[in-house]
Scaffold this active site. Structure first.
Site, mmCIF file in Angstrom:
data_model
loop_
_atom_site.group_PDB
_atom_site.id
_atom_site.type_symbol
_atom_site.label_atom_id
_atom_site.label_comp_id
_atom_site.label_asym_id
_atom_site.label_seq_id
_atom_site.Cartn_x
_atom_site.Cartn_y
_atom_site.Cartn_z
ATOM 1 N N HIS A 201 -10.228 42.641 -24.446
ATOM 2 C CA HIS A 201 -11.440 43.000 -23.482
ATOM 3 C C HIS A 201 -12.043 44.410 -23.563
ATOM 4 O O HIS A 201 -13.272 44.785 -23.551
ATOM 5 C CB HIS A 201 -11.011 42.710 -21.980
ATOM 6 C CG HIS A 201 -12.330 43.109 -20.818
ATOM 7 N ND1 HIS A 201 -12.235 44.427 -20.383
ATOM 8 C CD2 HIS A 201 -13.208 42.221 -20.330
ATOM 9 C CE1 HIS A 201 -13.353 44.257 -19.546
ATOM 10 N NE2 HIS A 201 -13.992 43.175 -19.509
ATOM 11 N N HIS B 43 -9.957 33.120 -16.891
ATOM 12 C CA HIS B 43 -10.645 34.165 -17.356
ATOM 13 C C HIS B 43 -9.538 35.021 -17.980
ATOM 14 O O HIS B 43 -8.474 35.458 -17.481
ATOM 15 C CB HIS B 43 -11.072 34.941 -15.955
ATOM 16 C CG HIS B 43 -11.732 36.386 -16.143
ATOM 17 N ND1 HIS B 43 -11.320 37.722 -15.829
ATOM 18 C CD2 HIS B 43 -12.701 36.739 -17.074
ATOM 19 C CE1 HIS B 43 -12.009 38.493 -15.991
ATOM 20 N NE2 HIS B 43 -13.104 38.060 -16.904
#
Length: 646
Positions: A299, A257
């Protein structure tokens, strides 16, 4: 491969070293690292498929060597190859001889399986291999999956390349749970999807790689080094592209991730490198455009949290973003790490290996998605990028612009019908949160039946990995890829699940072949092991276990007790034959327990004492239903007539 080669870092060592890597070298070494032998674009260099290209599930090669000769189309390149007794024997007389025989055809996605048995070997380091991409003439370069006789060694199982310079490049090493040794049949298999492959030993995955060197036209081969090996049941099966569904015997797919975000600054080339060295198969990153439309890996919708700058990414130019420090916030040693452009990340993956699970972050226009697709295509990475998003429109744009890219739908809560929306969007994976999936785990089977994989986010706890693995989830997106790789290694060392034992059953209470008279009252039963249900019957009529048999009411002659036990391991049956014999003792027992009136009992027993069988039969028949109950009278008549006829 010769034992003198420099071994590739083992997966276990890689896992243990990840923490050290996180604290040390990455920002300074990434750009200078030597490239792996990874093709820029296997799909771009591959020959165009023929009109008769195999479809998924088609068996391309199926050979049991029953013809007694080398099959047509099989070419001996080096060493001795001969068919004898329904097996193909390959012999290499020295460690320097790479005996090989080529066959098959070029396939991007396939399963290669065979039964292999070492007959002799010079030592425990000698090997045999399945050739995954080998030219028909056997010339270098080629790629193989190797098994040594000493398969439990740290490098007992390998993926390797013989380079164009005729040298070894061992990309991945591992061990099997048991030794192949000599004289033992081992069922081996490798599933290949482009440059990705999984190695199976007796039905269990033992190693995987993302670094199979592919060519435009290489087929399959068998190889032997310093040994004599017997092969049987060689089969090549075409597979569907992707291979995102987890095969039986394989652990969870590891998806890092934002890179290894627990060990390095997220969404940087440093975190990607830690994840790669830890053994993650996929690196998950986020992409969104700068003010001037350049896709960047970030992100948040602002740079505030993960850089020394401020502002929305869509409000900053690529030049402004390139000047920001994206590493110091995480740890001092990462000072100077940058927000990568998507192009830079693709370059890094192309040269150093690995696959990208790319999340299109937030709403994107069709033109913005088109720029992402252009970058992927320009870098020859369409076969190593999987696109996911929460945004349905973004996935529709990808489907229309680049149908060759696999797609996954991210979800915080499950759709009413995940299968239906997967079909609508043409998804290869449905990617829910762990909490969402926990509410409806039944969707796993439904999606798998539709051919759709599940990649669950974001799970960092071992107890949840265990639950998700048991539930059948295919991949886990985690901040702790090294730990999950280690957990997978432990998973692979578990004893192979054994098939349920076949049940056993036996009849109790009556010996097979026994002769009984009516004065006896045996207990009929069945004793079973490994059974969920046991059914007992007498002459075809169900009977409760432990029933006391009333032989007064059974016809004289042979009878059969039968038991059938059913369990997870199958069925088992047992039977016992016995005979009800007519004897004076048995007849006396019937009379005395018949509930006849006192006069009838006295009369019958007096005649029985004198052996007057005919008179007993006649008198009992006359008194049936009056002084003697009808059923008992019937037995008395039959047995007395039998005794009279002796």
């Amino acid at each position: 491969m010769p034992i003198t080669h420099t071994p590739a870092r083992s997966r276990r060592a890689t896992m243990l070293g990840a923490a050290v890597l996180a604290a040390a070298v990455l920002p300074l070494t990434i750009a200078a690292a030597a490239p792996e032998n990874v093709p820029e674009n296997a799909s771009a260099t591959a020959a165009a498929p023929a009109a008769t290209a195999p479809q998924p599930g088609d068996v391309v090669v199926d050979e049991d060597f029953s013809s007694g000769r080398l099959p047509d189309g099989w070419t001996t390149v080096e060493g001795q190859w001969a068919v004898s007794g329904g097996r193909l024997y390959g012999t290499s007389t020295s460690s320097g001889q790479q005996s090989r025989i080529t066959f098959g055809r070029h396939l991007a996605d396939f399963r290669f399986e065979a039964t292999a048995r070492f007959e002799t070997a010079a030592d425990a380091a000698r090997w045999t291999a399945l050739g995954l991409d080998v030219p028909a003439d056997g010339a270098v370069p080629w790629s193989i999956a190797t098994m040594r006789t000493g398969t439990t060694a740290a490098n007992g199982i390998e993926f390797a390349q013989r380079t164009a310079a005729n040298a070894w490049n061992v990309t991945d090493t591992g061990s099997a749970p048991a030794a192949a040794g000599t004289g033992r049949d081992v069922k081996v298999a490798v599933e290949v999807h482009g440059g990705t492959a999984r190695w199976f030993f007796d039905g269990r995955e033992v190693l995987r790689t993302t670094r199979v060197q592919r060519s435009a036209d290489g087929g399959q081969a068998l190889l032997v080094n310093g040994a004599k090996v017997a092969f049987d049941d060689v089969r090549i099966t075409a597979l569907a592209p992707g291979g995102y569904l987890r095969p039986a015997g394989s652990p969870l797919t590891v998806i890092a991730h934002r890179g290894a975000s627990s060990a390095a600054p997220e969404n940087t080339l440093a975190s990607d490198e830690v994840a790669r060295r830890a053994g993650a198969e996929w690196i998950e990153n986020d992409v969104q455009p700068s003010k001037d439309g350049i896709p960047h890996v970030l992100h948040d919708d602002t740079v505030n949290r993960t850089t020394n700058g401020t502002g929305a990414i869509r409000g900053l130019t690529a030049a402004q973003l390139a000047a920001l420090d994206a590493g110091s916030w995480f740890a001092p040693q990462y000072a100077g790490a940058r927000i990568p452009t998507l192009a830079a990340q693709l370059d890094d993956l192309r040269t150093r290996g690995g696959k990208l699970l790319l999340e299109i972050k937030g709403a994107h226009t069709r033109d913005e998605v088109a720029r992402i697709v252009q970058d992927i295509r320009d870098h020859g990475m369409t076969d190593r990028v999987f696109v996911q998003s929460f945004e349905v429109d973004a996935l529709r744009h990808v489907r229309d612009l680049a149908p060759e890219l696999p797609r996954g739908l991210l979800r915080s809560t499950l759709d009413a019908d995940p299968v239906a929306i997967s079909a609508e969007l043409g998804l290869a994976a449905y990617n829910p949160s762990d909490a969402a999936l926990s509410a409806r785990p039944g969707v796993i089977a439904d999606l798998h039946k539709a051919g759709v994989a599940l990649m669950v986010w974001t799970v960092d706890a071992a107890n949840r990995w265990q639950s998700l693995e048991a539930a059948g989830v295919d991949g886990v997106i985690t901040n702790r890829p090294a730990e999950l790789v280690g957990w997978n290694s432990a998973f692979l060392q578990r004893p192979a699940p054994q098939p349920p034992a076949a049940p056993t059953v036996r009849i109790t209470g009556i010996a097979d072949g026994a002769t009984l008279d009516r004065a006896q009252t045996p207990l009929a039963g069945a004793a079973a092991t490994g059974a969920d249900t046991t059914v007992l019957s007498l002459d075809g009529t169900p009977l409760a276990d432990g029933t006391a048999l009333d032989l007064r009411t059974l016809p004289a002659g042979p009878h059969m007790l039968r038991a059938e036990a059913t369990g997870a391991g199958g069925k088992a049956t047992a039977s016992t034959a016995f005979t009800v014999a007519v004897t004076p003792t048995g007849l006396a027992h019937v009379i005395l327990t018949s509930k006849a009136d006192d006069n009838a009992v006295a009369t019958l027993t007096t005649m029985l004492a004198h052996g007057h069988w005919k008179q007993i039969a006649q008198w009992a028949d006359n008194q049936a239903g009056r002084g003697i109950p009808a059923a008992a009278a019937k037995t008395v008549v039959a047995d007395a007539n039998t005794l009279a006829g002796r």
